[in-house]
Design a protein around this motif. Structure first.
Motif, mmCIF file in Angstrom:
data_model
loop_
_atom_site.group_PDB
_atom_site.id
_atom_site.type_symbol
_atom_site.label_atom_id
_atom_site.label_comp_id
_atom_site.label_asym_id
_atom_site.label_seq_id
_atom_site.Cartn_x
_atom_site.Cartn_y
_atom_site.Cartn_z
ATOM 1 N N GLY A 109 0.724 -1.107 -0.250
ATOM 2 C CA GLY A 109 -0.309 -0.114 -0.094
ATOM 3 C C GLY A 109 0.803 1.226 -0.233
ATOM 4 N N ASN A 110 1.802 1.607 1.036
ATOM 5 C CA ASN A 110 3.223 2.730 1.224
ATOM 6 C C ASN A 110 3.333 2.396 -0.872
ATOM 7 N N ILE A 111 3.970 1.256 -1.013
ATOM 8 C CA ILE A 111 4.443 1.717 -2.477
ATOM 9 C C ILE A 111 3.411 2.181 -3.670
ATOM 10 N N SER A 112 2.299 1.757 -3.068
ATOM 11 C CA SER A 112 1.290 2.276 -4.139
ATOM 12 C C SER A 112 0.921 4.205 -4.037
ATOM 13 N N TRP A 113 0.074 4.214 -3.288
ATOM 14 C CA TRP A 113 0.755 5.720 -2.338
ATOM 15 C C TRP A 113 1.766 6.272 -2.916
ATOM 16 N N ALA A 114 3.259 5.622 -3.067
ATOM 17 C CA ALA A 114 4.193 6.159 -4.149
ATOM 18 C C ALA A 114 3.896 6.499 -4.556
ATOM 19 N N ILE A 115 3.795 5.886 -5.933
ATOM 20 C CA ILE A 115 3.264 5.612 -7.215
ATOM 21 C C ILE A 115 2.715 6.763 -7.470
ATOM 22 N N ALA A 170 6.768 6.680 3.392
ATOM 23 C CA ALA A 170 8.237 6.047 3.881
ATOM 24 C C ALA A 170 7.767 6.188 5.029
ATOM 25 N N SER A 171 6.978 6.727 5.832
ATOM 26 C CA SER A 171 6.909 7.109 7.224
ATOM 27 C C SER A 171 5.752 5.835 7.874
ATOM 28 N N PRO A 172 6.212 4.588 8.027
ATOM 29 C CA PRO A 172 5.299 3.566 9.214
ATOM 30 C C PRO A 172 4.149 4.239 9.450
ATOM 31 N N GLN A 223 2.022 10.980 9.266
ATOM 32 C CA GLN A 223 0.924 12.471 9.643
ATOM 33 C C GLN A 223 0.523 12.538 8.651
ATOM 34 N N VAL A 224 -0.131 11.534 7.078
ATOM 35 C CA VAL A 224 -0.841 11.479 5.924
ATOM 36 C C VAL A 224 -2.333 12.757 6.505
ATOM 37 N N GLY A 225 -2.832 12.808 7.287
ATOM 38 C CA GLY A 225 -3.809 13.507 7.263
ATOM 39 C C GLY A 225 -3.636 14.821 7.728
ATOM 40 N N LEU A 226 -3.081 15.200 8.636
ATOM 41 C CA LEU A 226 -2.584 16.252 8.639
ATOM 42 C C LEU A 226 -2.605 17.001 7.919
#
Length: 411
Positions: A5-11, A229-231, A235-238
Motif C-alpha cells: 500500500g505504501n508503494i502504491s501511494w508512492a507511485i 516512507a513513514s510507518p 502524518q498524512v491526515g494532518l
C-alpha cells in the motif's frame, strides 16, 4: 498500511506531482496572449524533458552530501543510476528517486512564468539545464540531502537542541528558489513591449482555471507524497487537511483584497489565492495545527494579492506573478513556522531559535538562487540571445519560435 500500500501511494504521489507541471502549463498558458500560448506551455514541457533526463544522469547524485560543508554531491557517484538499479532494494530506491525528479521539474518550470511572451525556446532550455545543475540540485542537497540547511539547527544550537530547519515539502528548495530565480530572469530580459497595468489580459481564463485545478489535485501528492516512507503513513491526515484548509483560505484572502481594492472579485484572483495558499503551506504542512494552517492560508492570499501590485510600482515585468506568488508565499510559509510551528514556534511553546534558522535558510536560498539565475540568464542573453525580436513579440511568439498556432480557426 502495508508495504504494498505504501508503494502504491508512492507511485500515485509521483504521478500527481508530475501532473502539476502540465497544470503549470495550462495555468500559465491561459494567462498569456493567444499567439503565445504554445510557447508558454512548451517551456513547461521542455523543463520536464530536460530536467528528468539530467536528474537520472547526475542530478540525483548531486542532491545529497556526506558532509554539510560540501556544496553538492558528486555528479558521477552514480551516473545514470547504474549502481542504484543494480543494488539491493532498487525497486523502492528508484521509486523514491522518481518522486524527487518531479520536484526538480516543477521548480524549474515555475520560473518560466516571469518571462512570458518574450523568450526563445532554445536559450530557455540552456537556462533550464544550467540552472537545474547549479541551482536546484545543490539546493535540494542543502535542504533535504544532508547539507548545511538541514544541519543549521544543530550547527548553531547543538545536536541536542532539537532545533532544525522545517521545510517539509519545499518552501525553500522549490518556491523561494523558483521565485528568486524568476525575479533575476525578469530583470535580465526586461519588460514586454507596452508593459503597463491592464494592458496584458489573459486570453483564456477557463484554461487557467483548469491548470489551477490540476495543481490543486497534484499538490496533495506534493505535500503528502513523502509520507509513503513513514510507518503507518505518519502524518498524512494532518498534511491533507492543512493543504485543503490553507488553499481554501488563500482563495478567500485574495478575493477579499480584490473586492476592497477593485470592487470585483475575479476568477483569476481566486485561483491565484488558491496557489498562494498552497505555496505557503508547502513547508509547513506537517508542523501546524489546522487552525494555524487556515490563518497562514488567509495571510498568504492577502499578502500575495498585495505583493503582485508592486511590480507596476517598480517597473518589474514578472509576467505571471511568479515572484508575487512563489517568492512571497514561500518566504511567508517558511518564516511563519518560526512563530507557529507546533510546540516549537515562538508563540506556540518554543523560543526564537526556530525563527532564527527559518530566516537564515530562507535568506540563504533566496540570495544564492537570485545570483545564480541572474548570472546564467545574463550570460545567455549576451551570447546566443534570450529574448525574441520585437517583431516576433508583437506578432506573438508561437509562429516565430515553434511554427504553430494555439487556435487554428476555420472561417
Amino acid at each position: 498500511m502495508d508495504a504494498a500500500g505504501n508503494i502504491s501511494w508512492a507511485i500515485t504521489a509521483t504521478a500527481l506531482v508530475l501532473l502539476m507541471t502540465p497544470g503549470v502549463a495550462f495555468f500559465y498558458g491561459g494567462l498569456v496572449k493567444a499567439k503565445s500560448v504554445i510557447s508558454m506551455m512548451m517551456m513547461s514541457f521542455g523543463a520536464i524533458g530536460l530536467i528528468a533526463v539530467l536528474w537520472v544522469l547526475y542530478g540525483y547524485s548531486m542532491s545529497s552530501v556526506q558532509d554539510p560543508a560540501h556544496f553538492a554531491g558528486d555528479p558521477f557517484a552514480d551516473f545514470g543510476l547504474a549502481a542504484t538499479a543494480a543494488g539491493g532494494g532498487s525497486n523502492v530506491a528508484l521509486l523514491s528517486i522518481a518522486y524527487g525528479a518531479t520536484f526538480a521539474i516543477i521548480t524549474v518550470a515555475l520560473i518560466s512564468g516571469s518571462i512570458a511572451d518574450r523568450a526563445r525556446f532554445g536559450p530557455w532550455l540552456i537556462y533550464v539545464g544550467v540552472f537545474g545543475t547549479v541551482g536546484y540540485f545543490p539546493i535540494a542537497a542543502w535542504v533535504w540531502g544532508g547539507g548545511w540547511i538541514m544541519n543549521l539547527g544543530p550547527t548553531l544550537f547543538g545536536v541536542d537542541s532539537g532545533i532544525a530547519v522545517i521545510d517539509y515539502a519545499g518552501g525553500t528548495a522549490v518556491h523561494i528558489n523558483a521565485g528568486a530565480a524568476a525575479l533575476a530572469l525578469a530583470l535580465v530580459l526586461g519588460r514586454r513591449i507596452g508593459f503597463q497595468k491592464g494592458i496584458q489580459k489573459p486570453h483564456n481564463v477557463p484554461l487557467t482555471l483548469l491548470g489551477a485545478g490540476l495543481l490543486w489535485f497534484g499538490w496533495f501528492g506534493f505535500n503528502a507524497g513523502a509520507e509513503w516512507a513513514s510507518p503507518g503513513m505518519g502524518q498524512v491526515g494532518l498534511i491533507a487537511i492543512n493543504t485543503l484548509g490553507a488553499s481554501a483560505a488563500g482563495i478567500l484572502g485574495w478575493i477579499v483584497i480584490e473586492k476592497l481594492r477593485d470592487g470585483k472579485p475575479t476568477s483569476v484572483g481566486a485561483v491565484s489565492g488558491l496557489v498562494a495558499g498552497l505555496v505557503a503551506i508547502t513547508p509547513a504542512c506537517a508542523n501546524l495545527t489546522p487552525g494555524w494552517a487556515l490563518l497562514l492560508g488567509a495571510l498568504s492570499g492577502i499578502a500575495c494579492a498585495l505583493a503582485v501590485e508592486l511590480k507596476y510600482r517598480f517597473g518589474l515585468d514578472d509576467s505571471l506573478e511568479v515572484v508575487g506568488l512563489h517568492l512571497v508565499g514561500g518566504v511567508l510559509g517558511t518564516v511563519y513556522l518560526g512563530f507557529f510551528a507546533s510546540g516549537q514556534g515562538l508563540l506556540t511553546g518554543g523560543d526564537a531559535r526556530l525563527l532564527t534558522v527559518q530566516v537564515i535558510a530562507s535568506g540563504g536560498v533566496m540570495l544564492y538562487s537570485f545570483i545564480v539565475s541572474f548570472a546564467i540568464g545574463y550570460a545567455i542573453e549576451k551570447t546566443v540571445g534570450f529574448r525574441v525580436t520585437s517583431e516576433a513579440e508583437v506578432a506573438g511568439v508561437d509562429q516565430a519560435v515553434h511554427g504553430e498556432e494555439g487556435y487554428a480557426l476555420v472561417g
